[in-house]
Design an enzyme around this catalytic site. Structure first.
Site, PDB file in Angstrom:
ATOM      1  CB  CYS A  47      59.508 -68.309 -46.516  1.00  0.00           C
ATOM      2  SG  CYS A  47      60.448 -69.824 -46.344  1.00  0.00           S
ATOM      3  CG  HIS A  48      59.949 -70.705 -40.713  1.00  0.00           C
ATOM      4  ND1 HIS A  48      60.100 -70.325 -39.414  1.00  0.00           N
ATOM      5  CD2 HIS A  48      58.747 -71.288 -40.797  1.00  0.00           C
ATOM      6  CE1 HIS A  48      59.035 -70.668 -38.738  1.00  0.00           C
ATOM      7  NE2 HIS A  48      58.185 -71.252 -39.558  1.00  0.00           N
ATOM      8  CB  THR A  49      64.403 -68.946 -45.622  1.00  0.00           C
ATOM      9  OG1 THR A  49      63.978 -70.303 -45.685  1.00  0.00           O
ATOM     10  CG2 THR A  49      65.866 -68.865 -45.955  1.00  0.00           C
ATOM     11  CG  HIS A  69      62.606 -66.461 -50.423  1.00  0.00           C
ATOM     12  ND1 HIS A  69      62.545 -66.058 -49.113  1.00  0.00           N
ATOM     13  CD2 HIS A  69      62.291 -67.762 -50.436  1.00  0.00           C
ATOM     14  CE1 HIS A  69      62.217 -67.095 -48.365  1.00  0.00           C
ATOM     15  NE2 HIS A  69      62.043 -68.139 -49.143  1.00  0.00           N
ATOM     16  CD  GLU A  70      57.178 -68.731 -49.927  1.00  0.00           C
ATOM     17  OE1 GLU A  70      57.561 -69.809 -49.494  1.00  0.00           O
ATOM     18  OE2 GLU A  70      56.029 -68.310 -49.727  1.00  0.00           O
ATOM     19  CB  CYS A  99      72.666 -71.082 -65.472  1.00  0.00           C
ATOM     20  SG  CYS A  99      73.623 -72.589 -65.812  1.00  0.00           S
ATOM     21  CB  CYS A 102      75.919 -75.557 -65.057  1.00  0.00           C
ATOM     22  SG  CYS A 102      74.473 -75.958 -64.085  1.00  0.00           S
ATOM     23  CB  CYS A 105      71.177 -76.486 -66.118  1.00  0.00           C
ATOM     24  SG  CYS A 105      70.916 -75.328 -64.751  1.00  0.00           S
ATOM     25  CB  CYS A 113      71.722 -74.175 -61.249  1.00  0.00           C
ATOM     26  SG  CYS A 113      72.526 -72.969 -62.317  1.00  0.00           S
ATOM     27  NE  ARG A 117      74.373 -76.130 -56.078  1.00  0.00           N
ATOM     28  CZ  ARG A 117      75.326 -77.061 -55.996  1.00  0.00           C
ATOM     29  NH1 ARG A 117      75.904 -77.318 -54.857  1.00  0.00           N
ATOM     30  NH2 ARG A 117      75.709 -77.721 -57.073  1.00  0.00           N
ATOM     31  CB  CYS A 177      60.163 -70.795 -51.298  1.00  0.00           C
ATOM     32  SG  CYS A 177      61.123 -71.456 -49.949  1.00  0.00           S
ATOM     33  NE  ARG A 373      55.102 -69.743 -47.218  1.00  0.00           N
ATOM     34  CZ  ARG A 373      55.916 -70.329 -46.336  1.00  0.00           C
ATOM     35  NH1 ARG A 373      55.640 -70.315 -45.037  1.00  0.00           N
ATOM     36  NH2 ARG A 373      57.024 -70.929 -46.739  1.00  0.00           N
TER      37      ARG A 373
HETATM   38  P1  NAD Z   1      58.261 -74.962 -39.399  1.00  0.00           P
HETATM   39  O1  NAD Z   1      59.112 -74.513 -38.270  1.00  0.00           O
HETATM   40  O2  NAD Z   1      57.067 -74.167 -39.764  1.00  0.00           O
HETATM   41  O3  NAD Z   1      57.764 -76.437 -39.136  1.00  0.00           O
HETATM   42  C1  NAD Z   1      58.530 -77.399 -38.487  1.00  0.00           C
HETATM   43  C2  NAD Z   1      57.583 -78.261 -37.637  1.00  0.00           C
HETATM   44  O4  NAD Z   1      58.369 -79.322 -37.081  1.00  0.00           O
HETATM   45  C3  NAD Z   1      56.927 -77.511 -36.465  1.00  0.00           C
HETATM   46  O5  NAD Z   1      55.530 -77.691 -36.507  1.00  0.00           O
HETATM   47  C4  NAD Z   1      57.557 -78.174 -35.234  1.00  0.00           C
HETATM   48  O6  NAD Z   1      56.647 -78.246 -34.137  1.00  0.00           O
HETATM   49  C5  NAD Z   1      57.909 -79.555 -35.777  1.00  0.00           C
HETATM   50  N1  NAD Z   1      58.978 -80.213 -35.009  1.00  0.00           N
HETATM   51  C6  NAD Z   1      60.113 -79.672 -34.521  1.00  0.00           C
HETATM   52  N2  NAD Z   1      60.826 -80.599 -33.848  1.00  0.00           N
HETATM   53  C7  NAD Z   1      60.127 -81.742 -33.913  1.00  0.00           C
HETATM   54  C8  NAD Z   1      60.331 -83.058 -33.393  1.00  0.00           C
HETATM   55  N3  NAD Z   1      61.422 -83.348 -32.671  1.00  0.00           N
HETATM   56  N4  NAD Z   1      59.420 -84.000 -33.664  1.00  0.00           N
HETATM   57  C9  NAD Z   1      58.316 -83.708 -34.394  1.00  0.00           C
HETATM   58  N5  NAD Z   1      58.056 -82.475 -34.895  1.00  0.00           N
HETATM   59  C10 NAD Z   1      58.952 -81.516 -34.641  1.00  0.00           C
HETATM   60  O7  NAD Z   1      59.289 -75.093 -40.648  1.00  0.00           O
HETATM   61  P2  NAD Z   1      58.987 -75.141 -42.225  1.00  0.00           P
HETATM   62  O8  NAD Z   1      58.997 -73.768 -42.792  1.00  0.00           O
HETATM   63  O9  NAD Z   1      57.837 -76.037 -42.496  1.00  0.00           O
HETATM   64  O10 NAD Z   1      60.366 -75.823 -42.739  1.00  0.00           O
HETATM   65  C11 NAD Z   1      60.667 -77.155 -42.364  1.00  0.00           C
HETATM   66  C12 NAD Z   1      62.128 -77.475 -42.659  1.00  0.00           C
HETATM   67  O11 NAD Z   1      62.365 -77.471 -44.075  1.00  0.00           O
HETATM   68  C13 NAD Z   1      63.131 -76.474 -42.096  1.00  0.00           C
HETATM   69  O12 NAD Z   1      64.254 -77.179 -41.562  1.00  0.00           O
HETATM   70  C14 NAD Z   1      63.549 -75.675 -43.303  1.00  0.00           C
HETATM   71  O13 NAD Z   1      64.823 -75.116 -43.137  1.00  0.00           O
HETATM   72  C15 NAD Z   1      63.544 -76.754 -44.348  1.00  0.00           C
HETATM   73  N6  NAD Z   1      63.544 -76.325 -45.756  1.00  0.00           N
HETATM   74  C16 NAD Z   1      64.233 -77.124 -46.631  1.00  0.00           C
HETATM   75  C17 NAD Z   1      64.272 -76.815 -47.984  1.00  0.00           C
HETATM   76  C18 NAD Z   1      64.973 -77.740 -48.936  1.00  0.00           C
HETATM   77  O14 NAD Z   1      65.017 -77.432 -50.131  1.00  0.00           O
HETATM   78  N7  NAD Z   1      65.499 -78.895 -48.510  1.00  0.00           N
HETATM   79  C19 NAD Z   1      63.601 -75.670 -48.445  1.00  0.00           C
HETATM   80  C20 NAD Z   1      62.874 -74.869 -47.522  1.00  0.00           C
HETATM   81  C21 NAD Z   1      62.853 -75.219 -46.185  1.00  0.00           C
HETATM   82 ZN    ZN Z   2      72.925 -74.245 -64.184  1.00  0.00          ZN
END
Ligand code: NAD
Ligand code: ZN
Length: 380
Positions: A47-49, A69-70, A99, A102, A105, A113, A117, A177, A373
């Site tokens: 994953c990106h993270t 993590h996945e 958990c 809390c 939860c 959590c 978290r 994830c 993926r």
């Molecule tokens: P990714 O980089 O694969 O996809 C992002 C897409 O957005 C890309 O295709 C990119 O071209 C496009 N993009 C970027 N700027 C843009 C703009 N100005 N206009 C239009 N499109 C644009 O990322 P991902 O893995 O799909 O994750 C997406 C987001 O979700 C990330 O910010 C990530 O950190 C976040 N995320 C949040 C949670 C949560 O629980 N809230 C969990 C996981 C990931």
């Molecule tokens: Zn909890």
């Protein structure tokens, strides 16, 4: 002979330095302590993270570390006090926990959590702050409490979802994830009604999962917005995205383009880019009176969301979502069931597979933006 209670020697992909290829090496994995389980990882995905923290640009560098993590695997043994899991259970590891005790939860509405978290800075286990991994006597940091780029890992039992043992782990591991984050943002938070229009900003894995949620909801029109046209041609069409908007091809603000396309605005929007400008666009393009926008992308530290308050008075709603509002242990087994009963399609998210020994190739695919993926097969 049972391995329970003993150290296990196995292969792990260790990140010794930021941005440098992971090193496949033998590590020692300690037995699980109080409220922990040790898991044999069968399949994990990138994953990106993982990539962000491995590059450690803008994050606190913590090395050596085992990322990942996945993942889907099988419980090898459990530590003291674990009553809901046992050896042989099929499980997914989750980067954020439940958990069960809390305020969050206990609340039906929250998955944030207090104890478990997400914590990206922690390199040891909650119980004693220590690592369960070592290499030649040197301790190796954990990542997100999951560290799945290892044949065996130790995880807090609150970060483990027990799933249907019939579910193919090479597919459902992605539910851990990104998939659940996007899917839940649509199904649990945006909640489009059948026939409604949904705009998805950002067509990466999270955005495509949000689009899958819109498809499952029976959305009439799914508008994908991305700067990269390949995201539509090569991916989004398969996910039921009906219209594509590339902001670069228009000389007016995207919200204006979408409002014109939809006779006043979309019914729902989901932002999956992390850009604060896009968050504003996603909010301002929803219809007055009933439109709901959901923010999912993680913004930069100094970002501020700026919009005219009239947008709220005109009955547009802005929401945000963490991990798709799913409670990891309670709800994730149900997402796996959606796949088992063919309501949810996971196969189209999986564009690459590599054996564990070639895990660095998965990082290359991800860095080049070539994959949604990539599954890492621990047994191959
Ligand atoms: P990714 O980089 O694969 O996809 C992002 C897409 O957005 C890309 O295709 C990119 O071209 C496009 N993009 C970027 N700027 C843009 C703009 N100005 N206009 C239009 N499109 C644009 O990322 P991902 O893995 O799909 O994750 C997406 C987001 O979700 C990330 O910010 C990530 O950190 C976040 N995320 C949040 C949670 C949560 O629980 N809230 C969990 C996981 C990931
Ligand atoms: Zn909890």
């Amino acid at each position: 002979m049972s391995t329970a209670g003993h150290f296990i020697r196995c292969l792990a992909a260790v990140a010794w330095e930021a941005g440098k290829p992971l090193v496949m090496e033998e590590v020692e994995v300690a037995p699980p302590q109080k409220h922990e389980v040790r898991i044999k990882v069968h399949f994990t995905s990138l994953c990106h993270t993982d990539v962000c923290f491995w590059e450690a640009k803008g994050q606190t560098p913590l090395f050596p570390r085992i990322f990942g993590h996945e993942a889907g695997g099988v419980v090898e043994s459990v530590g003291e006090g674990v009553t809901d899991l046992q050896s042989g259970d099929h499980v997914l590891t989750i980067f954020t926990g439940e958990c069960g005790n809390c305020r969050h939860c206990h609340s039906e509405e929250s998955n944030m959590c207090d104890l478990l978290r997400i914590n990206t800075e922690r390199g040891g286990m909650i119980h004693d702050g220590e690592s369960r991994f070592s290499s030649n006597g040197k301790s190796i940091h954990h990542f997100l409490g999951t560290s799945t780029f290892s044949e065996f890992t130790v995880v807090h039992s609150g970060q483990v979802a027990k799933i249907n043992p019939e579910a193919p782990l090479d597919k459902v591991c992605i539910v851990s994830c990104g998939l659940s984050t996007g899917l839940g943002a649509t199904l649990n938070v945006a909640k489009p009604k059948r026939g409604q229009s949904v705009a998805i900003f950002g067509l990466g894995a999270v955005g495509l999962a949000a689009a899958e949620g819109a498809r499952i909801s029976g959305a009439g029109r799914i508008i994908g917005v991305d700067l990269n046209p390949n995201r539509f041609e090569e991916g989004a069409k398969k996910f039921g995205v009906t219209d594509f908007v590339n902001p670069r091809e228009h000389d007016k603000p995207v919200q204006q383009v979408i409002i014109e396309m939809t006779d006043g605005g979309v019914d729902r929007s989901v932002e999956c880019t992390g850009s604060v400008q896009v968050m504003i666009q996603a909010f301002e393009c929803v219809h007055e009176g009933w439109g709901v926008a959901v923010l999912v992308g993680v913004p930069r530290q100094d970002d501020a969301f700026r919009t005219h308050p009239m947008n709220f008075l005109n009955e547009r709603t802005l929401k945000g979502s963490f991990f798709g509002n799913y409670k990891p242990k309670t709800d994730i087994p149900g997402v796996v069931e959606k796949y088992m009963n063919k309501e949810l399609d996971l196969d189209k998210f999986i564009t690459h597979t590599v054996p564990f020994s070639k895990i660095n190739e998965a990082f290359d695919y991800m860095s080049k933006g070539e994959c949604i993926r990539c599954i890492i097969d621990m047994g191959a």
